[in-house]
Design an enzyme around this catalytic site. Structure first.
Site, PDB file in Angstrom:
ATOM      1  N   HIS A 314       0.856  -1.184   0.000  1.00  0.00           N
ATOM      2  CA  HIS A 314       0.000   0.000   0.000  1.00  0.00           C
ATOM      3  C   HIS A 314       0.889   1.230   0.000  1.00  0.00           C
ATOM      4  O   HIS A 314       1.936   1.232   0.632  1.00  0.00           O
ATOM      5  CB  HIS A 314      -0.895   0.005   1.249  1.00  0.00           C
ATOM      6  CG  HIS A 314      -2.051   0.943   1.130  1.00  0.00           C
ATOM      7  ND1 HIS A 314      -1.944   2.265   1.458  1.00  0.00           N
ATOM      8  CD2 HIS A 314      -3.316   0.741   0.688  1.00  0.00           C
ATOM      9  CE1 HIS A 314      -3.112   2.841   1.225  1.00  0.00           C
ATOM     10  NE2 HIS A 314      -3.957   1.952   0.754  1.00  0.00           N
ATOM     11  N   ASP A 372      -7.892  -5.517   0.239  1.00  0.00           N
ATOM     12  CA  ASP A 372      -8.405  -6.342  -0.848  1.00  0.00           C
ATOM     13  C   ASP A 372      -7.992  -7.793  -0.766  1.00  0.00           C
ATOM     14  O   ASP A 372      -8.485  -8.620  -1.530  1.00  0.00           O
ATOM     15  CB  ASP A 372      -7.931  -5.770  -2.192  1.00  0.00           C
ATOM     16  CG  ASP A 372      -8.665  -4.497  -2.511  1.00  0.00           C
ATOM     17  OD1 ASP A 372      -9.861  -4.437  -2.193  1.00  0.00           O
ATOM     18  OD2 ASP A 372      -8.048  -3.575  -3.050  1.00  0.00           O
TER      19      ASP A 372
HETATM   20  N1  ACO Z   1       4.147  -7.352  -4.897  1.00  0.00           N
HETATM   21  C1  ACO Z   1       5.480  -7.359  -5.073  1.00  0.00           C
HETATM   22  N2  ACO Z   1       6.282  -6.296  -4.864  1.00  0.00           N
HETATM   23  C2  ACO Z   1       5.691  -5.161  -4.456  1.00  0.00           C
HETATM   24  C3  ACO Z   1       4.307  -5.080  -4.250  1.00  0.00           C
HETATM   25  C4  ACO Z   1       3.533  -6.233  -4.484  1.00  0.00           C
HETATM   26  N3  ACO Z   1       2.195  -6.218  -4.301  1.00  0.00           N
HETATM   27  N4  ACO Z   1       3.994  -3.823  -3.837  1.00  0.00           N
HETATM   28  C5  ACO Z   1       5.149  -3.141  -3.798  1.00  0.00           C
HETATM   29  N5  ACO Z   1       6.174  -3.960  -4.162  1.00  0.00           N
HETATM   30  C6  ACO Z   1       7.610  -3.626  -4.182  1.00  0.00           C
HETATM   31  C7  ACO Z   1       7.981  -2.806  -5.404  1.00  0.00           C
HETATM   32  O1  ACO Z   1       8.369  -3.637  -6.469  1.00  0.00           O
HETATM   33  C8  ACO Z   1       9.106  -1.982  -4.862  1.00  0.00           C
HETATM   34  O2  ACO Z   1      10.270  -2.797  -4.796  1.00  0.00           O
HETATM   35  P1  ACO Z   1      11.736  -2.164  -5.096  1.00  0.00           P
HETATM   36  O3  ACO Z   1      11.946  -1.168  -3.982  1.00  0.00           O
HETATM   37  O4  ACO Z   1      12.656  -3.320  -5.056  1.00  0.00           O
HETATM   38  O5  ACO Z   1      11.641  -1.516  -6.442  1.00  0.00           O
HETATM   39  C9  ACO Z   1       8.690  -1.694  -3.432  1.00  0.00           C
HETATM   40  O6  ACO Z   1       7.854  -2.789  -3.050  1.00  0.00           O
HETATM   41  C10 ACO Z   1       7.935  -0.389  -3.250  1.00  0.00           C
HETATM   42  O7  ACO Z   1       6.815  -0.431  -4.104  1.00  0.00           O
HETATM   43  P2  ACO Z   1       6.178   0.811  -4.865  1.00  0.00           P
HETATM   44  O8  ACO Z   1       5.744   0.374  -6.235  1.00  0.00           O
HETATM   45  O9  ACO Z   1       7.070   1.996  -4.741  1.00  0.00           O
HETATM   46  O10 ACO Z   1       4.938   1.074  -3.981  1.00  0.00           O
HETATM   47  P3  ACO Z   1       3.762   2.038  -4.348  1.00  0.00           P
HETATM   48  O11 ACO Z   1       3.463   2.799  -3.130  1.00  0.00           O
HETATM   49  O12 ACO Z   1       4.072   2.837  -5.578  1.00  0.00           O
HETATM   50  O13 ACO Z   1       2.605   1.018  -4.732  1.00  0.00           O
HETATM   51  C11 ACO Z   1       0.696  -0.311  -4.619  1.00  0.00           C
HETATM   52  C12 ACO Z   1       1.547   0.735  -3.903  1.00  0.00           C
HETATM   53  C13 ACO Z   1       0.311   0.193  -6.025  1.00  0.00           C
HETATM   54  C14 ACO Z   1      -0.581  -0.559  -3.853  1.00  0.00           C
HETATM   55  C15 ACO Z   1       1.528  -1.616  -4.739  1.00  0.00           C
HETATM   56  O14 ACO Z   1       1.900  -2.082  -3.450  1.00  0.00           O
HETATM   57  C16 ACO Z   1       0.797  -2.701  -5.511  1.00  0.00           C
HETATM   58  O15 ACO Z   1       0.844  -2.712  -6.745  1.00  0.00           O
HETATM   59  N6  ACO Z   1       0.117  -3.650  -4.799  1.00  0.00           N
HETATM   60  C17 ACO Z   1      -0.638  -4.679  -5.452  1.00  0.00           C
HETATM   61  C18 ACO Z   1      -1.976  -4.123  -5.925  1.00  0.00           C
HETATM   62  C19 ACO Z   1      -2.932  -3.910  -4.786  1.00  0.00           C
HETATM   63  O16 ACO Z   1      -3.139  -4.759  -3.934  1.00  0.00           O
HETATM   64  N7  ACO Z   1      -3.570  -2.728  -4.791  1.00  0.00           N
HETATM   65  C20 ACO Z   1      -4.584  -2.376  -3.782  1.00  0.00           C
HETATM   66  C21 ACO Z   1      -4.120  -1.201  -2.963  1.00  0.00           C
HETATM   67  S1  ACO Z   1      -5.276  -0.857  -1.714  1.00  0.00           S
HETATM   68  C22 ACO Z   1      -6.553  -0.137  -2.499  1.00  0.00           C
HETATM   69  O17 ACO Z   1      -6.431   0.583  -3.430  1.00  0.00           O
HETATM   70  C23 ACO Z   1      -7.880  -0.408  -1.993  1.00  0.00           C
END
Ligand code: ACO
Length: 438
Positions: A314, A372
């Protein structure tokens, strides 16, 4: 930003290297949360912008509605912890709280319920819009289109500068979006539309409109109605997330509320946001068996693959999403009520969560289950197809969007949202006639 005066003191001084030009930026302090540097004069004083793609470190507005402490895993609606509201409150009470800032008295609650529960019918001509969609249209496409079309039907509540118009359009949205959602579903499965019944509660009516058929009696299961109501409470608002920011940005131009909420629905649809609950179930189905979890997680951790662990991570929570905990408990209650003793998807989800929470990749990045991760399993057990998951999320979030939109419009200092950019394209150049291009 509003004309609100903020408590707190202090400032940040920015000095441009190689010059003696400085700007002193006041530090603003909300009731809780970190201080915020007021950047409004930075460009005027130093001629520079701030760069913050994804807005991870930017407060785009002030708001009294929802507070999140992502490190501590805290979520408050108008100051009340989500755990307390989930246990003691109901969706319509939470809707009142989000819109008006205080819990209602019995009389206020009765009037509010009447206002919402008695405006559930759609203008009959809106029915024709559904027939214009392909049968296999995603219900989010239908929801987005029909909510946008409400602007063409309710002309008597479109003056955003009139508080009574704003109130009426807010009630119309909260009351009618479940009907549109249910009809989008009925249309997709070729069943007749079921008209709302105003004697039923909000969640009960949704279950009724989605699952009843004219040929048979349908009795709403109170345990499932309570579970759906709880899911709606948990999804009602979440601060300045992508869809809420979309609603505010659209609304900042003076667009009507139906158009703004349609924009919010479009934004919510993406798999990184509201579409994640649908994506979680697809992911679980693809994994298929607990034995395949290690291989799947290797793919997730591979920098060269685009696979993510859906329902994990998140932007704001760097701790367990408090809603995910409640959702996990609800999941067990719903499955027990439905007599589902062994649900392979739930077993798979529990094991996937356990393995991920012990894996260095997720631990070091502070990736925890979000709301979720379990909601899809509950909704599936309740008989909703995956394509409806994000639609139900949109129904709940309509209350948050409407509350945030109203707060913004009522702010006398509100301005059009207009971010800037770092331009990285070609510098100015002269047009070259085609005959001289090689
Ligand atoms: N699976 C694997 N790796 C992940 C995930 C994930 N779900 N989420 C973040 N990471 C990793 C990224 O690859 C990144 O790694 P790095 O530092 O080696 O490059 C690090 O964690 C930081 O991630 P960001 O992409 O910078 O996090 P951001 O805040 O931009 O993204 C998000 C947040 C979009 C929710 C992301 O965690 C994601 O895509 N999750 C899966 C989708 C999801 O469940 N969305 C629902 C969110 S809640 C809602 O809207 C109700």
């Amino acid at each position: 930003m509003s004309g609100t005066s903020y408590s707190g003191s202090g400032s940040v001084t920015v000095t441009l290297d190689g010059s003696n030009r400085t700007a002193t930026l006041p530090l603003l302090q909300g009731t809780i949360g970190p201080s915020v540097a007021d950047m409004r004069k930075l460009y005027a004083e130093l001629g520079i912008f701030t760069f913050d793609p994804g807005y991870g470190g930017t407060a785009a507005c002030d708001s009294k509605i929802t507070y999140i402490d992502g490190d501590a895993g805290v979520l408050l609606y108008r100051g009340y912890p989500i755990e307390q509201l989930a246990e003691h409150s109901s969706f319509l009470e939470v809707a009142y709280l989000l819109m008006y800032g205080e819990l209602p008295t019995p009389a206020q609650k009765a009037e509010f319920d009447r206002g919402v529960l008695h405006h559930t019918m759609l203008h009959e001509q809106l029915r024709s819009f559904f027939n214009g969609f392909r049968r296999d249209a995603h219900p989010m496409a239908v929801l987005c289109g029909v909510v946008g079309a409400m602007s063409a039907f309710y002309h008597d509540s479109l003056d955003i500068n009139d508080p009574e118009h704003r109130r009426i359009s807010a009630f119309r949205l909260i009351a009618k979006v479940p009907t549109i959602a249910a009809w989008a579903y009925k249309y997709s499965i070729g069943q007749p539309f079921v008209y709302p019944r105003n004697s039923l509660g909000y969640a009960e009516n949704m279950l009724y409109m989605m699952h009843a058929v004219p040929a048979e009696e349908y009795t709403v299961n109170p345990v499932l109605a309570r579970a759906l109501d709880l899911i709606l409470v948990l999804h009602a608002d979440h601060e300045q997330n992508a869809s809420t920011s979309t609603v505010r940005l659209a609304g900042s131009t003076g667009a009507n509320p139906f158009a703004c909420i349609a924009a919010g629905i479009a934004s919510l649809w993406g798999p990184a946001h509201g579409g994640a609950n649908e994506a979680v179930l697809k992911m679980l189905a693809d994994i298929g068996h607990v034995a395949h979890i290690p291989d799947f997680l290797e793919k997730v951790k591979d920098k060269n693959s685009a696979v993510r662990l859906m329902g994990f991570g998140h932007r704001v929570y760097k701790n367990y999403d408090p809603r995910a905990k409640i959702m996990q408990q609800t999941c067990h209650a719903v499955l027990a009520e439905l007599g589902i003793k062994d649900d392979p998807l739930l077993d798979l989800a529990v094991e996937l969560e356990r393995v991920a929470l012990h894996d260095e990749y997720f631990v070091s990045r502070k990736l925890y289950p979000n709301v979720d991760f379990y909601s899809g399993i509950i909704l599936k057990a309740m008989g909703f197809p995956t394509s409806m998951f994000t639609v139900l999320f949109a129904v709940a979030r309509t209350v948050g969007w409407v509350s945030q939109w109203m707060e913004m419009i009522e702010d006398p200092a509100q301005r059009i949202g207009r971010p800037r950019q770092i331009y990285t394209g070609a510098p100015q150049r002269d047009y070259l006639p085609m005959s001289r291009r090689t």
